[in-house]
Design an enzyme around this catalytic site. Structure first.
Site, PDB file in Angstrom:
ATOM      1  CE1 TYR A  75      73.285 -13.156  45.889  1.00 30.45           C
ATOM      2  CE2 TYR A  75      75.442 -14.077  46.351  1.00 30.45           C
ATOM      3  CZ  TYR A  75      74.226 -13.552  46.788  1.00 30.45           C
ATOM      4  OH  TYR A  75      73.995 -13.433  48.134  1.00 30.45           O
TER       5      TYR A  75
ATOM      6  CG  HIS B  64      69.047 -16.339  48.799  1.00 29.74           C
ATOM      7  ND1 HIS B  64      69.680 -16.233  47.603  1.00 29.74           N
ATOM      8  CD2 HIS B  64      69.470 -15.269  49.512  1.00 29.74           C
ATOM      9  CE1 HIS B  64      70.451 -15.154  47.582  1.00 29.74           C
ATOM     10  NE2 HIS B  64      70.331 -14.544  48.729  1.00 29.74           N
TER      11      HIS B  64
HETATM   12  P1  NAP Z   1      79.508  -5.514  51.292  1.00 25.91           P
HETATM   13  O1  NAP Z   1      80.428  -6.661  51.310  1.00 25.91           O
HETATM   14  O2  NAP Z   1      79.144  -4.832  52.568  1.00 25.91           O
HETATM   15  O3  NAP Z   1      80.055  -4.387  50.306  1.00 25.91           O
HETATM   16  C1  NAP Z   1      80.432  -4.663  48.990  1.00 25.91           C
HETATM   17  C2  NAP Z   1      80.708  -3.326  48.290  1.00 25.91           C
HETATM   18  O4  NAP Z   1      81.722  -2.607  48.988  1.00 25.91           O
HETATM   19  C3  NAP Z   1      81.185  -3.500  46.872  1.00 25.91           C
HETATM   20  O5  NAP Z   1      80.662  -2.408  46.126  1.00 25.91           O
HETATM   21  C4  NAP Z   1      82.694  -3.370  46.980  1.00 25.91           C
HETATM   22  O6  NAP Z   1      83.190  -2.812  45.786  1.00 25.91           O
HETATM   23  C5  NAP Z   1      82.860  -2.401  48.136  1.00 25.91           C
HETATM   24  N1  NAP Z   1      84.042  -2.677  48.968  1.00 25.91           N
HETATM   25  C6  NAP Z   1      84.477  -3.862  49.438  1.00 25.91           C
HETATM   26  N2  NAP Z   1      85.555  -3.708  50.221  1.00 25.91           N
HETATM   27  C7  NAP Z   1      85.809  -2.378  50.248  1.00 25.91           C
HETATM   28  C8  NAP Z   1      86.799  -1.584  50.875  1.00 25.91           C
HETATM   29  N3  NAP Z   1      87.740  -2.114  51.649  1.00 25.91           N
HETATM   30  N4  NAP Z   1      86.749  -0.240  50.689  1.00 25.91           N
HETATM   31  C9  NAP Z   1      85.792   0.332  49.923  1.00 25.91           C
HETATM   32  N5  NAP Z   1      84.826  -0.370  49.302  1.00 25.91           N
HETATM   33  C10 NAP Z   1      84.846  -1.722  49.461  1.00 25.91           C
HETATM   34  O7  NAP Z   1      78.105  -5.892  50.598  1.00 25.91           O
HETATM   35  P2  NAP Z   1      77.471  -7.158  49.908  1.00 25.91           P
HETATM   36  O8  NAP Z   1      78.196  -7.529  48.685  1.00 25.91           O
HETATM   37  O9  NAP Z   1      76.006  -6.867  49.834  1.00 25.91           O
HETATM   38  O10 NAP Z   1      77.623  -8.311  51.029  1.00 25.91           O
HETATM   39  C11 NAP Z   1      78.685  -9.231  51.039  1.00 25.91           C
HETATM   40  C12 NAP Z   1      78.239 -10.587  50.543  1.00 25.91           C
HETATM   41  O11 NAP Z   1      77.187 -11.115  51.360  1.00 25.91           O
HETATM   42  C13 NAP Z   1      77.588 -10.567  49.149  1.00 25.91           C
HETATM   43  O12 NAP Z   1      78.536 -10.370  48.120  1.00 25.91           O
HETATM   44  C14 NAP Z   1      76.873 -11.890  49.157  1.00 25.91           C
HETATM   45  O13 NAP Z   1      77.787 -12.931  48.916  1.00 25.91           O
HETATM   46  C15 NAP Z   1      76.323 -11.918  50.576  1.00 25.91           C
HETATM   47  N6  NAP Z   1      74.944 -11.372  50.676  1.00 25.91           N
HETATM   48  C16 NAP Z   1      73.928 -12.238  51.030  1.00 25.91           C
HETATM   49  C17 NAP Z   1      72.624 -11.771  51.118  1.00 25.91           C
HETATM   50  C18 NAP Z   1      71.525 -12.739  51.486  1.00 25.91           C
HETATM   51  O14 NAP Z   1      70.350 -12.375  51.330  1.00 25.91           O
HETATM   52  N7  NAP Z   1      71.842 -13.890  51.990  1.00 25.91           N
HETATM   53  C19 NAP Z   1      72.322 -10.418  50.871  1.00 25.91           C
HETATM   54  C20 NAP Z   1      73.374  -9.545  50.566  1.00 25.91           C
HETATM   55  C21 NAP Z   1      74.691 -10.038  50.490  1.00 25.91           C
HETATM   56  P3  NAP Z   1      84.403  -3.502  44.948  1.00 25.91           P
HETATM   57  O15 NAP Z   1      83.944  -4.877  44.576  1.00 25.91           O
HETATM   58  O16 NAP Z   1      84.533  -2.591  43.780  1.00 25.91           O
HETATM   59  O17 NAP Z   1      85.596  -3.485  45.862  1.00 25.91           O
END
Ligand code: NAP
Length: 287
Positions: free
Chosen positions: A64, A122
């Protein structure tokens, strides 16, 4: 909305890892933190606010922002190391025996800590799994990581893993949300049978889920938001850790308040109609 006018958060639900240690069921993601230097202070403030509300499991990765997300985690929780449970990940191209150890040591420096609580591969890559597992064992022996696990492992990868090490894996972090339910067919049951928690990433489908009419409708019935309904739906699943990412304090609070939402049978039936559960196996999806 639920987050307004109700100052005290509900008790954080906890999930047991295979060894018996418990972690917060609702944690915080960090993907894209560190992409823009101008947002650093806001990202740190959001992570701290989440911890203050009990979202003490922090998910990050060497990938990241090329390591900057780990630096942000280190800065956000300076002096509060014992309050958090850090999850980080080694990239598959680094996941040789020596490469995993070197990657972990770089992550420890960026995180400004002497240990990672849970260290994940990962996704599956070229290096043999035996080499990565040997490195995880050496890192545990040295106290540099406390648990290890995997991410983006489909059922065939898990079978291979269990042939090599039946008991050590502490989680499988996979894409799981209302619009990505295919893992319920075989991967979730396989993990439950082994008592391995699923860590649901992209739980609100990076925001895309929130426009869905069924979620909006159920949210309005609960005086909640679509994000809270999507998170509550995951939080009610057995052995599931949920890691939404937000760099916005108001949204962190909103997400935390998803633990208040109690979905009833009619809500669950409506969600099943809008987002049908799988009827056949499908390859694991990744983001
Ligand atoms: P997510 O948590 O589903 O969504 C994050 C997005 O939604 C950001 O743009 C955030 O913007 C917005 N958001 C968050 N809460 C919100 C709310 N209550 N209302 C409206 N918008 C909201 O997606 P993600 O970041 O892909 O997944 C979460 C975590 O999982 C990642 O950050 C990472 O740590 C992990 N991950 C792991 C893998 C893997 O391959 N292992 C892949 C993807 C993700 P703002 O920040 O502007 O609020």
């Amino acid at each position: 909305m639920l987050s307004k006018g109700v100052p005290m958060p509900t008790t954080m639900p906890m999930i047991s890892l295979p060894g018996g240690e418990t972690v917060a069921a609702l944690g915080q993601g960090t993907w894209h933190m560190g992409d823009s230097a101008g947002k650093r202070a806001q990202e740190i403030a959001a992570l701290r606010a989440g911890l203050d509300l009990g979202m003490s499991l922090i998910d990050t990765a060497e990938m990241y922002a090329g390591g900057v997300a780990e630096e942000i985690v280190g800065e956000a929780f300076a002096g509060r190391r014992d309050e958090i449970f850090i999850v980080s990940k080694v990239l598959p191209e680094n996941a040789t025996r020596r490469g995993t150890i070197a990657a972990c040591e770089r992550s420890l420096k960026r995180l400004k800590t002497d240990r990672i609580d849970l260290y994940l591969l990962h996704w599956r890559g070229g290096p043999p799994l035996t080499d990565t597992l040997a490195a995880f064992a050496a890192l545990i022996e040295d106290g540099k990581i406390r648990h290890w696990g995997v991410s983006n492992f489909d059922t065939d990868d898990l079978e291979e893993l269990w042939e090599l090490d039946g008991d050590g894996c502490a989680t499988n972090q996979v894409l799981y949300n209302l619009s990505r339910r295919s893992i319920e067919y075989d991967l979730v049951p396989a993990c439950r049978k082994r008592r391995i928690p699923i860590m649901a990433y992209s739980p609100i489908e990076q925001g895309r889920l929130l426009r869905h009419a069924a979620l909006k409708e159920i949210a309005s019935r609960h005086n909640a938001t679509p994000a809270q309904i999507a998170l509550a739906w995951l939080l009610r699943q057995d052995g599931t850790i949920v890691i939404p990412k937000s760099a916005d304090i108001a949204r962190v609070r909103e997400n935390r308040d998803a633990t208040r939402v109690q979905l009833g049978d009619s809500d669950l039936a409506a969600l099943d109609r809008a987002f049908p559960p799988p009827k056949a196996p499908r390859p694991l999806e990744m983001l």
